[in-house]
Write a protein that holds these residues in place. Structure first.
Motif, mmCIF file in Angstrom:
data_model
loop_
_atom_site.group_PDB
_atom_site.id
_atom_site.type_symbol
_atom_site.label_atom_id
_atom_site.label_comp_id
_atom_site.label_asym_id
_atom_site.label_seq_id
_atom_site.Cartn_x
_atom_site.Cartn_y
_atom_site.Cartn_z
ATOM 1 N N ARG A 213 0.848 -1.204 0.000
ATOM 2 C CA ARG A 213 0.000 0.000 0.000
ATOM 3 C C ARG A 213 0.878 1.246 0.000
ATOM 4 O O ARG A 213 1.317 1.702 1.048
ATOM 5 C CB ARG A 213 -0.919 -0.003 1.226
ATOM 6 N N PRO A 214 1.139 1.792 -1.170
ATOM 7 C CA PRO A 214 2.058 2.925 -1.272
ATOM 8 C C PRO A 214 1.558 4.152 -0.512
ATOM 9 O O PRO A 214 0.476 4.652 -0.797
ATOM 10 C CB PRO A 214 2.102 3.217 -2.778
ATOM 11 N N ALA A 215 2.345 4.596 0.461
ATOM 12 C CA ALA A 215 1.914 5.741 1.270
ATOM 13 C C ALA A 215 3.067 6.699 1.532
ATOM 14 O O ALA A 215 3.004 7.509 2.433
ATOM 15 C CB ALA A 215 1.348 5.232 2.604
ATOM 16 N N LYS B 124 -2.111 11.861 -2.507
ATOM 17 C CA LYS B 124 -1.263 10.784 -1.982
ATOM 18 C C LYS B 124 -1.895 10.315 -0.673
ATOM 19 O O LYS B 124 -2.666 11.074 -0.052
ATOM 20 C CB LYS B 124 0.151 11.303 -1.712
ATOM 21 N N ALA B 125 -1.556 9.120 -0.244
ATOM 22 C CA ALA B 125 -2.139 8.590 0.991
ATOM 23 C C ALA B 125 -1.876 9.547 2.162
ATOM 24 O O ALA B 125 -2.762 9.799 2.991
ATOM 25 C CB ALA B 125 -1.557 7.206 1.280
ATOM 26 N N THR B 126 -0.663 10.097 2.194
ATOM 27 C CA THR B 126 -0.310 11.004 3.298
ATOM 28 C C THR B 126 -1.147 12.283 3.260
ATOM 29 O O THR B 126 -1.523 12.821 4.301
ATOM 30 C CB THR B 126 1.176 11.397 3.209
ATOM 31 N N GLN C 106 -4.456 11.525 4.631
ATOM 32 C CA GLN C 106 -4.336 11.366 6.086
ATOM 33 C C GLN C 106 -4.278 12.728 6.785
ATOM 34 O O GLN C 106 -5.002 12.961 7.766
ATOM 35 C CB GLN C 106 -3.061 10.577 6.365
ATOM 36 N N LYS C 107 -3.441 13.608 6.264
ATOM 37 C CA LYS C 107 -3.326 14.939 6.872
ATOM 38 C C LYS C 107 -4.649 15.689 6.809
ATOM 39 O O LYS C 107 -5.066 16.340 7.780
ATOM 40 C CB LYS C 107 -2.242 15.752 6.153
ATOM 41 N N LYS D 60 -3.405 8.557 12.786
ATOM 42 C CA LYS D 60 -2.846 7.902 11.600
ATOM 43 C C LYS D 60 -3.379 6.489 11.398
ATOM 44 O O LYS D 60 -3.630 6.056 10.270
ATOM 45 C CB LYS D 60 -1.315 7.845 11.720
ATOM 46 N N LYS E 184 -5.184 5.053 8.176
ATOM 47 C CA LYS E 184 -4.618 3.910 7.453
ATOM 48 C C LYS E 184 -5.702 2.850 7.211
ATOM 49 O O LYS E 184 -5.824 2.298 6.104
ATOM 50 C CB LYS E 184 -3.491 3.320 8.305
ATOM 51 N N LYS F 282 -7.371 1.563 3.679
ATOM 52 C CA LYS F 282 -7.433 0.127 3.379
ATOM 53 C C LYS F 282 -8.868 -0.280 3.016
ATOM 54 O O LYS F 282 -9.106 -1.008 2.059
ATOM 55 C CB LYS F 282 -6.945 -0.660 4.603
ATOM 56 N N VAL G 185 -9.800 0.979 -0.470
ATOM 57 C CA VAL G 185 -9.135 0.252 -1.552
ATOM 58 C C VAL G 185 -9.661 -1.181 -1.644
ATOM 59 O O VAL G 185 -9.925 -1.694 -2.736
ATOM 60 C CB VAL G 185 -7.598 0.272 -1.343
ATOM 61 N N PHE H 34 -0.709 7.458 -6.081
ATOM 62 C CA PHE H 34 -1.842 8.275 -5.653
ATOM 63 C C PHE H 34 -3.061 7.391 -5.419
ATOM 64 O O PHE H 34 -3.077 6.222 -5.811
ATOM 65 C CB PHE H 34 -2.169 9.323 -6.729
#
Lengths: 399, 84
Positions: A197-199, B28-30, B33-34, B47, B51, B55, B58, B72
């Motif tokens: 899972r690219p993060a 992006k995942a981050t 999240q932010k 976090k 996460k 998951k 997806v 992305f």
């Protein structure tokens, strides 16, 4: 069916079959006898060589359900002329640590790929993974299902932890200073989520080498390099040294003169090493493997920040932990703790496509070490005896 | 102490962020999240919840990972390079 397949003339590719070395063209031709995908690949490649233009388009969406890595999408921009490579996706399969297989496992992998793809593989890609070259989108899930059934999993791709890789370590090499395969397996299992899972801002590669010969080139190609080393004295069997000399090894010319630390003496009877000046380059050990061996107090040095892009911008790793023992699960957990501490500031503040080495350069090693919680040490260097980073507080400068 | 937000709530919020900015912004995942932590507050969201939410999105196929010079999260769509 072979007789229905179009026959391509390949004069330029044929050139690559000449000479004594193995040829990928020969292998593609063998696969093209029965696989239409491999057959069209020959035609497309010949055309690319003739026109000096690549005819691949990058596909950025294909993958298997739930995963963000392991599949690299490819389409040709000439689908009408080469319909069998209209889709030609690559699958990265997580290799076993040290690249050991049974014949049965290899046959299983080959059979899966013959059923679902071009039959062409790359053992192994520069990432270390098993590379399956060329399949269609609708074949990805069935391939993945068969792979998992056989005990394999996809590896990393994209902005994630790439499949950790290692040398054969203690399985075949007496110089391994720690169990590279065990650590690689441990890290692979621990970071399953981060592999699939690219993060991250960009890719993060972990490579484990058992000794400073660094057979997986981790110092040049891994963001996080774990290279085996020792901190006591090189083991010397004087009798065997004399045996090498007797059998024609010019010890002065081939060993003493080439020692980068200039720390070896040979008087024709006894070999002396000033271990305090040894740079652990492995040269003397490589020349006389039966006479010399790494010391007994073994562990690893941890380096950070290399990358080896194809075009420009290569960086070599710098030392971040001079020595660590790696002989039990607790020490493996310490590595995980360190990796997590390193990842955190990079994930938070890293720019898109910024590797950890570039990030450290941008924020400065001092700031980075503070964020990670490591104390600066004089061993945190790029090259032995050269280019040390110097840390001092402002008040010292004022004084 | 504020009650923690659920994974499902965060997933819905993230999905909406991606959907509302589709074609204008790549997440992006981050970044997601932010944004989620900012939306719900640090005392309610962390976090690990983010996460899990990603998951969830997806695994359910509502979002997919894409790679265009970086990874992305996007709503599934037909990409330009795709051949039929």
């Amino acid at each position: 069916m072979a007789e229905q397949m179009k026959k391509y003339e390949t004069p330029l590719l044929d050139e690559l079959e000449k000479g004594p070395w193995p040829s990928f063209v020969k292998e593609i031709k063998a696969a093209a006898e029965w696989n239409p995908m491999a057959n069209d690949l020959l035609g497309l490649l010949e055309r690319s060589y003739r026109e000096k233009i690549g005819h691949w388009k990058h596909g950025g969406i294909v993958g298997v359900m739930g995963y963000g890595g392991g599949v690299i999408g490819r389409y040709t921009d000439l689908p009408e002329e080469f319909p069998n490579v209209s889709h030609f996706h690559t699958m990265r399969v997580n290799q076993p640590a040290g690249w050991f297989y049974t014949a049965e496992a290899l046959r299983t992998l080959a059979d899966i790929w013959d059923r679902h793809g071009s039959g062409l593989t790359n053992f192994h890609g520069s990432t270390g993974d098993i590379i399956f070259l060329g399949t269609r989108t609708e074949e990805l899930e069935p391939t993945f299902a068969e792979l998992t059934q056989a005990g394999f999993d996809l590896g990393g791709s994209g902005s994630d932890i790439r499949t950790p890789s290692c040398c054969c370590g203690m399985a075949r090499c007496e110089w391994a200073c720690y169990d590279t395969m065990k650590l690689t397996y441990f890290l692979t299992q621990h970071y399953q989520d981060e592999i699939h899972r690219p993060a991250f801002p960009y890719k993060f590669k972990i490579k484990c080498s058992g000794c400073p010969n660094d057979c997986v080139a981790s110092v040049a190609r891994a963001d996080f390099s774990i290279i085996g080393t020792w901190r006591d004295e090189i083991q010397i069997d004087q009798e065997m040294v004399r045996e090498y000399a007797k059998n024609g090894v010019d010890i002065v010319k081939e060993v003493v003169a080439l020692c980068p630390g200039k720390c070896i003496e040979w008087d024709g009877n006894e070999l002396k090493i000033d271990n305090s000046s040894c740079r652990h380059c492995m040269h003397c050990i490589n020349v006389m493997p039966k006479a010399l061996a790494p010391g007994k107090d073994r562990g690893a040095v941890i380096l950070l920040g290399s990358k080896a892009p194809i075009v420009e911008g290569a960086i070599l790793s710098s030392v971040i932990v001079p020595f660590v023992k790696l002989d039990d699960e607790e020490s493996f957990n310490d590595i995980v703790e360190l990796i997590d501490a390193i990842l955190e500031p990079w994930i938070e503040e890293g720019k898109n496509r910024e590797r950890i080495g570039e990030f450290v350069q941008r924020v400065g090693l001092g700031n980075f070490l503070e964020a990670v919680g490591l104390d600066p040490q004089p061993e945190m260097i790029r090259h032995p005896r050269t280019n040390p980073y110097v840390f001092y507080e402002n008040y010292l400068e004022e004084e | 102490m504020a009650e923690k937000v659920t994974v499902e709530e965060v997933a819905e919020a993230m999905y909406k962020m991606v959907k509302d900015t589709m074609g204008m912004k790549k997440w992006k995942a981050t970044d997601l999240q932010k944004a989620a932590i900012e939306l719900f507050g640090e005392d309610r969201c962390d976090k690990n919840i983010c996460k899990e939410a990603i998951k969830e999105l997806v695994n359910s196929g509502r979002l997919v990972y894409t790679y265009f010079g970086g990874s992305f999260l996007e709503i599934p769509h037909k990409e330009g390079a795709q051949n039929d």
